[in-house]
Design a protein around this motif. Structure first.
Motif, short mmCIF file in Angstrom:
data_model
loop_
_atom_site.label_atom_id
_atom_site.label_comp_id
_atom_site.label_asym_id
_atom_site.label_seq_id
_atom_site.Cartn_x
_atom_site.Cartn_y
_atom_site.Cartn_z
N GLN A 1 -0.72 50.35 -35.56
CA GLN A 1 -0.25 50.55 -34.19
C GLN A 1 -0.41 49.29 -33.35
OE1 GLN A 1 -2.72 53.92 -33.28
NE2 GLN A 1 -1.20 55.41 -33.96
N ALA A 2 -1.37 48.42 -33.73
CA ALA A 2 -1.61 47.19 -32.97
C ALA A 2 -0.54 46.13 -33.25
CB ALA A 2 -2.99 46.63 -33.31
N ASN A 3 0.16 46.26 -34.37
CA ASN A 3 1.23 45.31 -34.67
C ASN A 3 2.41 45.52 -33.74
OD1 ASN A 3 -0.19 44.13 -36.77
ND2 ASN A 3 0.66 45.52 -38.31
N SER A 4 3.16 44.48 -33.51
CA SER A 4 4.29 44.57 -32.58
C SER A 4 5.30 45.63 -33.03
CB SER A 4 4.99 43.21 -32.46
OG SER A 4 5.43 42.76 -33.74
N SER A 5 5.40 45.81 -34.35
CA SER A 5 6.34 46.80 -34.88
C SER A 5 5.77 48.21 -34.86
CB SER A 5 6.72 46.44 -36.32
OG SER A 5 5.57 46.51 -37.15
N GLY A 6 4.44 48.29 -34.71
CA GLY A 6 3.79 49.60 -34.76
C GLY A 6 3.69 50.15 -36.16
N LEU A 7 3.92 49.30 -37.17
CA LEU A 7 3.95 49.74 -38.57
C LEU A 7 2.85 49.08 -39.38
CD1 LEU A 7 7.80 49.34 -39.16
CD2 LEU A 7 6.59 51.39 -38.43
N LEU A 8 2.46 49.75 -40.46
CA LEU A 8 1.59 49.11 -41.44
C LEU A 8 2.42 48.17 -42.30
CD1 LEU A 8 -0.83 51.93 -42.66
CD2 LEU A 8 -1.41 49.92 -41.32
N CYS A 9 1.75 47.30 -43.03
CA CYS A 9 2.43 46.28 -43.84
C CYS A 9 3.44 46.90 -44.80
CB CYS A 9 1.40 45.47 -44.61
SG CYS A 9 0.16 44.72 -43.53
N ASP A 10 4.53 46.23 -45.01
CA ASP A 10 5.62 46.74 -45.83
C ASP A 10 5.29 46.58 -47.32
OD1 ASP A 10 7.96 47.97 -46.39
OD2 ASP A 10 9.26 46.36 -45.68
N ALA A 11 6.07 47.23 -48.16
CA ALA A 11 5.90 47.13 -49.61
C ALA A 11 7.24 47.46 -50.27
CB ALA A 11 4.82 48.07 -50.11
N GLN A 12 7.34 47.20 -51.57
CA GLN A 12 8.59 47.42 -52.30
C GLN A 12 8.98 48.90 -52.34
OE1 GLN A 12 7.95 45.67 -56.13
NE2 GLN A 12 8.30 43.58 -55.42
N ASN A 13 7.99 49.77 -52.36
CA ASN A 13 8.26 51.20 -52.41
C ASN A 13 7.08 51.94 -51.79
OD1 ASN A 13 6.21 51.60 -54.55
ND2 ASN A 13 7.71 50.53 -55.85
N SER A 14 7.23 53.24 -51.65
CA SER A 14 6.20 54.04 -50.97
C SER A 14 4.90 54.10 -51.76
CB SER A 14 6.74 55.45 -50.72
OG SER A 14 7.80 55.41 -49.79
N THR A 15 5.00 54.06 -53.08
CA THR A 15 3.78 54.10 -53.91
C THR A 15 2.91 52.88 -53.64
OG1 THR A 15 4.92 55.34 -55.65
CG2 THR A 15 2.89 54.20 -56.26
N LEU A 16 3.51 51.70 -53.71
CA LEU A 16 2.76 50.47 -53.44
C LEU A 16 2.27 50.44 -52.01
CD1 LEU A 16 4.82 47.72 -55.32
CD2 LEU A 16 2.55 48.59 -55.91
N TRP A 17 3.07 50.95 -51.10
CA TRP A 17 2.68 50.96 -49.69
C TRP A 17 1.40 51.77 -49.48
CZ3 TRP A 17 2.34 54.84 -45.92
CH2 TRP A 17 2.19 54.37 -44.61
N VAL A 18 1.35 52.94 -50.11
CA VAL A 18 0.15 53.78 -49.99
C VAL A 18 -1.06 53.09 -50.61
CG1 VAL A 18 -0.94 55.92 -50.79
CG2 VAL A 18 1.39 55.96 -49.86
N ILE A 19 -0.92 52.59 -51.82
CA ILE A 19 -2.03 51.95 -52.52
C ILE A 19 -2.56 50.76 -51.73
CG2 ILE A 19 -2.65 50.62 -54.59
CD1 ILE A 19 -0.64 52.40 -56.13
N ASN A 20 -1.67 49.94 -51.21
CA ASN A 20 -2.08 48.70 -50.54
C ASN A 20 -2.58 48.89 -49.12
OD1 ASN A 20 -1.34 47.24 -52.82
ND2 ASN A 20 0.70 46.76 -52.05
N ASN A 21 -2.08 49.91 -48.44
CA ASN A 21 -2.36 50.04 -47.01
C ASN A 21 -3.23 51.22 -46.60
OD1 ASN A 21 -0.63 47.81 -45.81
ND2 ASN A 21 0.89 48.92 -47.02
N LEU A 22 -3.35 52.21 -47.46
CA LEU A 22 -4.12 53.40 -47.11
C LEU A 22 -5.11 53.82 -48.19
CD1 LEU A 22 -1.35 55.61 -45.46
CD2 LEU A 22 -3.25 54.50 -44.28
N GLY A 23 -4.75 53.61 -49.44
CA GLY A 23 -5.60 54.10 -50.52
C GLY A 23 -5.79 55.60 -50.39
N ARG A 24 -6.98 56.06 -50.71
CA ARG A 24 -7.24 57.50 -50.67
C ARG A 24 -7.34 58.06 -49.25
NH1 ARG A 24 -11.95 57.58 -55.13
NH2 ARG A 24 -12.13 55.43 -54.41
#
Length: 327
Positions: free
Chosen positions: A159-182
């Motif tokens: 939310q602090a980023n100008s876009s309001g988004l977490l870091c991007d990734a190639q797909n949703s699986t990688l996005w979850v693993i890299n940005n949220l984990g469990r």
């Protein structure tokens, strides 16, 4: 060694301070640890790194996977993070990885909202993801409250980023693993979509809990009906039988929250009723009057307009008159 004079602490180097921290008589001695922490505060970044590196070496030598009482561990983590906070601005991915995946592992299970406030939100994605990995490594050691605190920090970063988004990734699986984990288990489906406009929950069903799947079903109205429906109900088929009941209850709750009193998309409604009855049919012979009433007068209300000859064949004949009448 159960007491430490300030003058002794002042002449010890940071390797020696780490060593005496490991002495069993000091593990629960908050006064002695406090004196050591006061000395750490006087040091610089290299001193702090030297202390923690040796702290971990001595802990490994003594085969200590958990250390000291909670108050002592919390005080140590608080002092180290406070000391590091002035250096976070120059940390690289390697530095974040070293601290949060190595140096702080024994202390991080004591993290909470207060301590997380030391962490910045203005760091690059590589650094953030190194931090996330460290937090994911200790997930099972955290209390439920601490898990919520960590998730809120991860969300705040996006939310602090100008876009309001977490870091991007190639797909949703990688996005979850890299940005949220469990910590994804703490999110609502709507929050996930808000943090990643390209988020596709159907790609990461294995990461989602029943509540998130129910919310997703209502939220998306199953855009690609046949494929997405199959994915959801295959997962429910492989889950405990109670999960279907919970899924339907949650689905109805989310539908009510969104003001859905009917499912106007007949294709979606037909597919869902068929999938639900197919999963439910083996259990129907065990239903009592209350079960029939609950399912057919409450839980399935949104789907029953799709009832047809094919679906009726899934219902048993050998039921009581009361059950028949409630249905």
């Amino acid at each position: 060694m159960s007491t430490l004079k300030p003058e002794i602490i002042e002449i010890l180097n940071f390797r020696q301070l780490a060593e005496i921290t490991m002495f069993p008589p000091l593990h629960n001695n908050t006064d002695a640890i406090f004196k050591i922490l006061q000395r750490i505060k006087k040091g610089n970044y290299i001193d702090t790194l030297t202390y923690m590196s040796n702290f971990n070496i001595y802990a490994k030598q003594k085969n200590l996977t958990t250390l000291m009482n909670t108050e002592v561990k919390y005080s140590l983590l608080d002092s180290i993070l406070r000391q590091l906070s002035s250096d976070f601005s120059w940390f690289t991915k390697i530095t974040w990885k070293n601290w949060f995946q190595n140096q702080l592992v024994l202390l991080l299970p004591n993290v909470n909202q207060t301590l997380l406030n030391y962490l910045p939100t203005a760091i690059d994605c590589d650094s953030f993801q190194a931090l996330v990995k460290g937090m994911d490594n200790i997930y099972e050691k955290l209390s439920d409250t601490s898990k919520e605190d960590v998730y809120n920090y991860l969300k705040k970063y996006g939310q602090a980023n100008s876009s309001g988004l977490l870091c991007d990734a190639q797909n949703s699986t990688l996005w979850v693993i890299n940005n949220l984990g469990r910590y994804i288990s703490l999110a609502t489906y709507e929050e996930l979509v808000n943090l990643n406009r390209n988020f596709n929950g159907f790609e990461v069903l294995d990461f989602l809990n029943i509540q998130q799947i129910a919310e997703m079903t209502v939220f998306t109205q199953l855009h690609n009906v046949s494929a997405n429906m199959s994915l959801i109900f295959t997962k429910l088929k492989e889950s405990p039988s109670k999960d279907l009941e919970r899924y339907i209850l949650l689905f109805n709750n989310f539908a009510q929250q969104r003001g859905l009193i009917t499912l106007k998309n007949a294709t979606v409604r037909d597919a869902m009723l068929g999938a639900i009855l197919n999963l439910l049919s083996p259990e129907l012979i065990y239903f009592n009057y209350s079960d029939w009433k609950e399912w057919f007068q409450s839980r399935l209300t949104l789907f029953l307009p799709s009832m047809n000859k094919t679906f009726l064949k899934l219902l048993p004949f050998n039921i009581t008159c009361e059950a028949y009448q409630s249905m």
